[in-house]
Motif scaffolding. Structure first.
Motif, short mmCIF file in Angstrom:
data_model
loop_
_atom_site.label_atom_id
_atom_site.label_comp_id
_atom_site.label_asym_id
_atom_site.label_seq_id
_atom_site.Cartn_x
_atom_site.Cartn_y
_atom_site.Cartn_z
N GLY A 267 -6.67 -3.91 9.65
CA GLY A 267 -5.28 -3.92 10.11
C GLY A 267 -4.62 -2.59 9.83
N CYS A 268 -3.61 -2.25 10.65
CA CYS A 268 -2.83 -1.05 10.37
C CYS A 268 -1.86 -1.37 9.23
CB CYS A 268 -2.08 -0.59 11.61
SG CYS A 268 -0.83 -1.73 12.22
N ALA A 269 -1.50 -0.33 8.48
CA ALA A 269 -0.63 -0.56 7.33
C ALA A 269 0.54 0.42 7.31
CB ALA A 269 -1.44 -0.45 6.04
N PRO A 304 -0.16 9.22 4.21
CA PRO A 304 -1.29 8.53 3.58
C PRO A 304 -0.96 7.86 2.24
CG PRO A 304 -1.44 10.89 3.16
CD PRO A 304 -0.14 10.67 3.88
N SER A 305 -0.13 6.82 2.26
CA SER A 305 0.32 6.22 0.99
C SER A 305 -0.83 5.66 0.16
CB SER A 305 1.34 5.10 1.22
OG SER A 305 1.77 5.03 2.52
N TYR A 328 1.55 1.84 -4.19
CA TYR A 328 1.01 3.14 -3.80
C TYR A 328 2.10 3.82 -3.00
CZ TYR A 328 -3.59 2.75 -5.69
OH TYR A 328 -4.64 2.70 -6.58
N THR A 329 2.49 5.02 -3.44
CA THR A 329 3.64 5.68 -2.81
C THR A 329 3.44 7.19 -2.76
OG1 THR A 329 6.04 6.05 -2.98
CG2 THR A 329 4.86 5.67 -5.05
N GLY A 348 5.95 4.03 0.98
CA GLY A 348 5.31 3.14 0.02
C GLY A 348 4.46 2.07 0.69
N MET A 349 4.14 1.02 -0.06
CA MET A 349 3.24 -0.04 0.44
C MET A 349 3.53 -1.32 -0.34
SD MET A 349 0.80 -0.77 2.53
CE MET A 349 0.65 0.89 3.19
#
Ligand SMILES: *Cc1c(COP(=O)(O)O)cnc(C)c1O
Length: 460
Positions: A267-269, A304-305, A328-329, A348-349
């Protein structure tokens, strides 16, 4: 088109087979995602604190790491019936084009006016706001899919909807703006003169075309300064991933119907909500040690987080009005390159996906935008659907994995999330078609200012 005699081109579920509960992956995580922190005290945010910004039921969902299944209220299920169940499509034509032994499936979430999966959470969030007796909700939107989804949900339920739209998108995407207005939302270009934070930003940066971070700050202020309003967010949060689990539950039910077990799920994130929703029931099986799958998150090389970010506490917005989330940021001060056309620009994520990635339960890959648009164009030509640039990140890696199978002769089953359609992204497609699109990979020096913006957290 060569077709397996027993697998239809599209696998549909019956209305009666639609999931009746959302699945909360956190319940099965041995290590829970880190809690949101109050940026002043560095203590975990309490329900009371969160309740000044978010709706009560959504706060409960946000903080609940224990309840595995949340029954979907009947009114939300009725709304889902207007555009769900969404099809799981066997990409026979793409397989043929690639001449691969791999079997490729995609879950298509673009079949509604918002053109994306975001409606799955918009209707849930609007429902709980309505149920609480609120007058309306505020939010931000960048490209416009979330704002559109929320305005549709609010129109259905008779709630006021105030959208702060990043100024550059407001001007460059007039059609998205008018779709939202057609559904009755008020749309304000951000930064605006309507909030304190907006006026301050305009004073400090006259002529700025805005950013998602600014628009979040304005929408939060608008919610907290009006009686009967709350703020809603379309990604990143745990509650959003909970609602998006409908994608994965339907996918799993459709695959189970034909005894298909995927090997790879892709999946895309951006903020992680569609990917988190798609993989949730499969990751649950992996965490419970019932089955194993390979999961791949795909992000742009220019933002690219996961692949180059730090796992740290950070603000969710540029204006630093939100709580701190461990994720992850790239740092809330990260500014994506202006030539990046493919969405997924968030710094971020999701905390859930960040924790799973940190434990090595999920992989991540970054891809460059010209390679993404090449995949988008090939997909459009053979499968018929014009994909959103965001979704095309997943298409890229699905194609790459299928081509690997061609080399090794492996008949892997690949499932990916096709999150939406790209009709409002034709300026980006135009650049690609005219050969004017370039790639940009930030250097470590380019990323440093973002990392320098990370807040200092005592005792971390
Ligand atoms: C918003 C959006 C995304 C990215 O958001 P996630 O929260 O990471 O899922 C992906 N695809 C489309 C079409 C979107 O609108």
């Amino acid at each position: 088109m060569k077709q397996d005699s027993n697998i239809p081109y599209k696998i549909y579920l019956e209305e009666s087979e639609m999931p009746k509960s959302w699945y909360n992956l956190r319940a099965d995580m041995p290590v829970k995602p880190a809690p949101l922190l109050n940026p002043e005290t560095f203590e975990p945010m309490t329900a009371e604190e969160l309740g000044t910004v978010f709706c009560d039921e959504l706060v409960k969902q946000e903080l609940d790491n224990e309840t595995a299944y949340y029954p979907i209220p009947q009114e939300i299920r009725d709304f889902y019936k207007m555009y769900r169940p969404s099809p799981l499509v066997r990409a026979y034509c793409l397989e043929e084009k690639l001449n691969t032994p791999a079997k490729i499936y995609y879950k298509f979430e673009g079949n509604n006016t918002s053109g994306s999966h975001k409606l799955n959470s918009a209707i849930a969030q609007a429902y709980y706001a309505k149920n609480q007796g609120l007058k309306g909700v505020t939010t931000e939107t960048g490209a416009g899919q979330w704002g559109t989804a929320l305005s549709m949900a609010c129109a259905y339920l008779g709630l006021d909807c105030q959208v702060y739209m990043v100024k550059v998108s407001y001007e460059q995407k007039p059609f998205r703006r008018e779709v939202m207005k057609t559904y009755g939302a008020s749309v304000t270009p951000s930064p605006s003169e309507t909030t304190n934070v907006g006026r301050k930003i305009l004073e400090e940066h006259p002529g700025t075309t805005g950013s998602l971070g600014c628009a979040i700050s304005e929408a939060v202020e608008a919610a907290t300064s009006q009686e009967g309003y709350r703020y809603v967010l379309g990604s990143v949060l745990n509650q959003v991933m909970l609602h998006q689990s409908i994608i994965g539950l339907e996918t799993k039910a459709a695959l189970d119907k034909y005894n298909i077990t995927p090997d790879i799920i892709i999946g895309c994130a951006g903020g992680g909500s569609n990917l988190g929703g798609l993989i949730a029931p499969f990751m649950g099986e992996k965490l419970r040690k019932e089955k194993d799958y390979q999961f791949i998150a795909v992000e742009p090389a220019s933002c690219p987080s996961l692949t180059r970010g730090k796992y740290a506490y950070d603000f969710c917005d540029t204006g630093k009005v939100t709580p701190l989330a461990k994720m992850y940021t790239l740092g809330h001060g990260f500014i994506p390159s202006a030539n990046h056309a493919g969405g997924l620009r968030y710094h971020g994520m999701s905390s859930v996906l960040s924790e799973l990635y940190d434990e090595g339960l999920m992989e991540a890959r970054s891809v460059e935008q010209t390679a993404v648009f090449e995949a988008a164009k090939m997909f459009a030509q053979v499968e018929g659907i014009l994909p959103a640039p965001e979704s095309s990140h997943a298409i890229r890696v699905a194609i790459d994995e299928a081509l690997k199978c061609k080399e090794t002769g492996e008949e892997k089953t690949i499932v990916f999330g096709l999150t939406g359609t790209g009709y409002f992204d034709m300026v980006a497609y135009g650049k690609f078609n005219d050969g004017e699109m370039s790639d940009y990979i930030p250097t470590d020096e380019d990323l440093q200012p973002g990392f320098d913006s990370l807040p200092e957290i005592p005792n971390q």
